[in-house]
Design an enzyme around this catalytic site. Sequence first.
Site, PDB file in Angstrom:
ATOM      1  N   ASP A 195       5.084 -12.663   5.401  1.00 52.05           N
ATOM      2  CA  ASP A 195       5.287 -11.355   6.025  1.00 52.05           C
ATOM      3  C   ASP A 195       5.761 -11.486   7.468  1.00 52.05           C
ATOM      4  O   ASP A 195       5.181 -10.924   8.388  1.00 52.05           O
ATOM      5  CB  ASP A 195       4.001 -10.544   5.935  1.00 52.05           C
ATOM      6  CG  ASP A 195       4.262  -9.056   5.761  1.00 52.05           C
ATOM      7  OD1 ASP A 195       5.431  -8.669   5.598  1.00 52.05           O
ATOM      8  OD2 ASP A 195       3.294  -8.283   5.794  1.00 52.05           O
ATOM      9  N   LYS A 222     -10.016  -5.295  12.656  1.00 51.70           N
ATOM     10  CA  LYS A 222      -9.152  -4.805  11.582  1.00 51.70           C
ATOM     11  C   LYS A 222     -10.049  -4.496  10.387  1.00 51.70           C
ATOM     12  O   LYS A 222     -10.842  -5.326   9.965  1.00 51.70           O
ATOM     13  CB  LYS A 222      -8.127  -5.882  11.227  1.00 51.70           C
ATOM     14  CG  LYS A 222      -7.172  -5.511  10.121  1.00 51.70           C
ATOM     15  CD  LYS A 222      -6.188  -6.663   9.905  1.00 51.70           C
ATOM     16  CE  LYS A 222      -5.305  -6.453   8.716  1.00 51.70           C
ATOM     17  NZ  LYS A 222      -4.405  -7.602   8.506  1.00 51.70           N
TER      18      LYS A 222
END
Length: 164
Positions: free
Chosen positions: A109, A14
């Site tokens: 989240d 990522k």
Amino acid sequence: MPYICSILLTVVVKTLNHDGLQGHEEWLAEVSYLGDLLHPNLVKLIGYCIEDDQRLLAYEFMPCGSLENHLFRRSLPLPWSIRMKNALGATKGQAFLHEEAKIPVIYHDFKTSNILLDAEYNAKLSDFGLVKDAPEGDKTHVSTRVMGTYGYAAPENMTSYCKE
């Protein structure tokens, strides 16, 4: 004669998006929290790299992708047994973060795109950039600053907010 051992490990890398909403602080949060938090229902951080303005995170590869893709973007629906397995796995990850971690944290989240599935469709929470320490002991206040995905709020935040 020395023995040579090689291990092949598939990872996902990522990269910090400089144009995105999450920045260096969120990248550091992921490194910090995932470096300390180990649980079967949390994605494993394999390593990280920081050089100049580049920020990379290497995670275990989750071959079945996100729960979001299976629920909303596939033509064949997931069987209810797999859906229940995913719900239980995601809940176990949340329970670990809130109640069992050395320092409890709030995962801001929680959504289907952040629930990843391994080869056996076991659910693992990912994307820890917005994780924050939960209140402990005499520290009773949780920030009510809006964070994470619109539509989800950690119960601890709402409880604290409603008391104020």
